[in-house]
Design a protein around this motif. Structure first.
Motif, mmCIF file in Angstrom:
data_model
loop_
_atom_site.group_PDB
_atom_site.id
_atom_site.type_symbol
_atom_site.label_atom_id
_atom_site.label_comp_id
_atom_site.label_asym_id
_atom_site.label_seq_id
_atom_site.Cartn_x
_atom_site.Cartn_y
_atom_site.Cartn_z
ATOM 1 N N SER A 82 40.774 -4.618 67.478
ATOM 2 C CA SER A 82 40.847 -5.411 66.257
ATOM 3 C C SER A 82 39.798 -4.889 65.275
ATOM 4 C CB SER A 82 40.584 -6.888 66.569
ATOM 5 O OG SER A 82 40.584 -7.651 65.388
ATOM 6 N N PRO A 83 40.225 -4.415 64.087
ATOM 7 C CA PRO A 83 39.248 -3.909 63.108
ATOM 8 C C PRO A 83 38.675 -5.048 62.272
ATOM 9 C CG PRO A 83 41.467 -3.561 62.300
ATOM 10 C CD PRO A 83 41.609 -4.175 63.666
ATOM 11 N N ALA B 82 36.945 -6.481 58.558
ATOM 12 C CA ALA B 82 37.397 -6.388 57.172
ATOM 13 C C ALA B 82 36.975 -5.074 56.512
ATOM 14 C CB ALA B 82 36.851 -7.565 56.368
ATOM 15 N N ASP B 83 35.846 -4.491 56.960
ATOM 16 C CA ASP B 83 35.377 -3.244 56.352
ATOM 17 C C ASP B 83 35.899 -2.004 57.085
ATOM 18 O OD1 ASP B 83 34.002 -3.489 58.683
ATOM 19 O OD2 ASP B 83 32.000 -3.314 57.794
ATOM 20 N N GLY B 84 36.882 -2.195 57.996
ATOM 21 C CA GLY B 84 37.499 -1.059 58.669
ATOM 22 C C GLY B 84 36.748 -0.574 59.892
ATOM 23 N N CYS B 85 35.778 -1.322 60.364
ATOM 24 C CA CYS B 85 35.047 -0.947 61.569
ATOM 25 C C CYS B 85 35.571 -1.752 62.771
ATOM 26 C CB CYS B 85 33.553 -1.216 61.389
ATOM 27 S SG CYS B 85 32.801 -0.222 60.073
ATOM 28 N N LEU B 86 35.233 -1.296 63.956
ATOM 29 C CA LEU B 86 35.682 -1.980 65.163
ATOM 30 C C LEU B 86 35.041 -3.358 65.263
ATOM 31 C CD1 LEU B 86 37.127 -1.981 67.936
ATOM 32 C CD2 LEU B 86 35.049 -0.976 68.898
ATOM 33 N N ASP B 87 35.873 -4.364 65.420
ATOM 34 C CA ASP B 87 35.382 -5.718 65.627
ATOM 35 C C ASP B 87 35.304 -6.025 67.124
ATOM 36 O OD1 ASP B 87 34.638 -8.375 64.605
ATOM 37 O OD2 ASP B 87 36.517 -8.990 65.556
ATOM 38 N N HIS B 88 36.455 -5.859 67.819
ATOM 39 C CA HIS B 88 36.453 -6.021 69.272
ATOM 40 C C HIS B 88 37.721 -5.379 69.829
ATOM 41 C CE1 HIS B 88 38.948 -9.448 67.954
ATOM 42 N NE2 HIS B 88 39.534 -9.349 69.154
ATOM 43 N N SER B 89 37.724 -5.171 71.109
ATOM 44 C CA SER B 89 38.899 -4.593 71.780
ATOM 45 C C SER B 89 39.306 -5.504 72.926
ATOM 46 C CB SER B 89 38.590 -3.181 72.303
ATOM 47 O OG SER B 89 37.576 -3.215 73.291
#
Length: 447
Positions: free
Chosen positions: A188-189, A191-198
């Motif tokens: 799950s990315p 809002a800024d396009g970075c990894l949030d969690h998997s």
């Protein structure tokens, strides 16, 4: 729509046919093992086929893209038609593709098919299909089923055992769907396009098709769902949970349930189909009684070289009952052996039988007309000139989806050289059958 006459179709399933037949007897009231006190549920299927195929990147909707010159959706319909206990198959197509779909049904002689107009989204198309099956529809030849299967028009390799599992589970639990292990980890990315969690891949599964429901459960769920669900939703099992409070039973599916999504998937599907219809070869000879007939030597070579392929033989001598039976078993590959004759008499008789059988409606039939030549006793140029008339025959039968080509094999007196020629010929035969290259139709190859 009036049902079309039955057409022969290949048995593309695996060797578990007997197991499936025994297991499905509870769904088939005519089955020998059916239990008299157990009523078989009425089963129907709904196929949403209104998509535009944007991800395919081609102007033709993917369900109508050709594989071996036959639309993809036709393969899926055939897979469902082979299941005798599916009473009705409802296909939802757009108004602009309605005539195209009717033409497919007529050309490939599909049966038990009814058409409805698709909605603008997948869920709306499914809902339209369910409405057609509901009892309150006027002027309908359809009847309300107890269990309905929902399947994708672009998943052509569904087998009866998977359909049976989801229907049986749906009858017990109210809803059921096929699943497969995740191939990639889902992330799950932010809002800024970075990894949030998997997500932990081992704890999750990919939802596949087919899915099955008690008809009342899924129909009532669609009647209650919101416009947002109909517009943006894709998961039918979620609707059954949200509006019917039904926890669907998840059934492990087979690897063949993948969905044709991208253009490369068409090539993969074509490869699978070619592989499956190349598993049965018939060697046709003017006689089967002569054990020293060179056709039997070629048959043995093919059996040794292609140990994963069923190779059998049939005689053209009247009354041709063994060959007729082989045609009825949906063999799509024939090697017609001509020893002394160069006038195509044997090959013509075989081609006439194949044309009368209507075998090539669904899949191209490959016919290889084999001739043997001793260079020392027969002028090569003279016989080659006679054999080139194969082009005319090939052009004629190509219109019937029969792919005819010739093979000239050197027939030396030396046993070792003969075996080498036969092995080379067997390699060419295997390649022609596997590739089913229409560009070689009418060609005369030399081994």
């Amino acid at each position: 729509m009036e049902p079309a006459p039955a057409a022969p179709g290949p048995r593309l399933g695996d060797s578990r046919g007997a197991e499936r037949a025994a297991a499905s007897s509870s769904l088939n009231p005519t089955g020998a093992e059916a239990q008299p006190r157990r009523r078989a549920p009425a089963v129907a299927a709904v196929l949403p086929a209104g998509g535009s195929g944007e991800r395919m990147g081609v102007p033709t909707p993917k369900q109508f893209c050709p594989i071996l010159e036959r639309p993809l959706i036709s393969y899926t319909l055939q897979a469902l038609e082979r299941v005798c206990w599916i009473k009705d198959i409802v296909v939802a197509v757009t108004g602009e593709n309605m005539d195209t779909m009717k033409g497919i049904i007529q050309k490939y002689q599909h049966q038990r098919i009814s058409l409805v107009e698709a909605g603008v989204t997948r869920h709306r198309s499914i809902f339209n299909g369910l409405k057609a099956l509901a009892e309150d529809q006027p002027d309908s030849n359809l009847s309300k089923p107890e269990v309905v299967i929902i399947h994708d028009a672009v998943r052509p390799f569904v087998e009866e055992d998977v359909l049976l599992k989801v229907v049986t589970a749906a009858k017990e639990h109210g809803a059921a769907g096929a699943i497969r292990p995740l191939v990639s980890t889902v992330i799950s990315p932010s809002a800024d396009g970075c990894l949030d969690h998997s997500l932990e891949r081992a704890r999750h599964r990919a939802s596949e098709m087919p899915q099955a429901f008690l008809f009342d459960v899924i129909y009532e769920a669609y009647q209650q769902c919101s416009d947002y669900d109909l517009e943006f939703g894709t998961e039918c099992l979620q609707l059954a949970l949200k509006y019917g409070h039904i926890n669907a039973k998840l059934v492990e599916g087979s690897p063949d349930l993948w969905k044709v999504t991208y253009k490369r998937d068409l090539y993969a599907a074509e490869s699978i189909i070619k592989e499956r219809i190349s598993q049965y070869i018939c060697i046709v000879m003017d006689t089967k009684e002569d054990e020293n007939h060179v056709g039997h030597h070629l048959e043995e070579i093919l059996k040794n070289e292609l140990n994963h392929v069923k190779v059998t033989s049939g005689a053209l001598c009247p009354p041709c009952r063994d060959l007729e039976q082989i045609i009825l078993e949906q063999c799509y590959n024939y090697v017609c052996v001509n020893v002394m004759s160069f006038d195509f008499e044997e090959t013509r008789r075989l081609l006439n039988m194949l044309k009368e059988s209507n075998l090539s409606v669904l899949y191209p039939v490959v016919v290889i007309s084999v001739y043997f030549l001793d260079y020392k006793s027969v002028p090569f140029d003279q016989k080659m000139e006679n054999l080139m008339q194969i082009r005319d025959y090939a052009k004629e039968v190509k219109k019937r989806n029969i792919l005819l080509c010739g093979l000239l094999i050197y027939y030396p007196q030396d046993e070792q050289k003969l075996q080498a020629s036969l092995r080379q010929g067997a390699t060419i035969i295997a390649t022609l059958i596997k590739e089913r290259n229409s560009g070689l139709v009418g060609q005369l190859l030399v081994a």
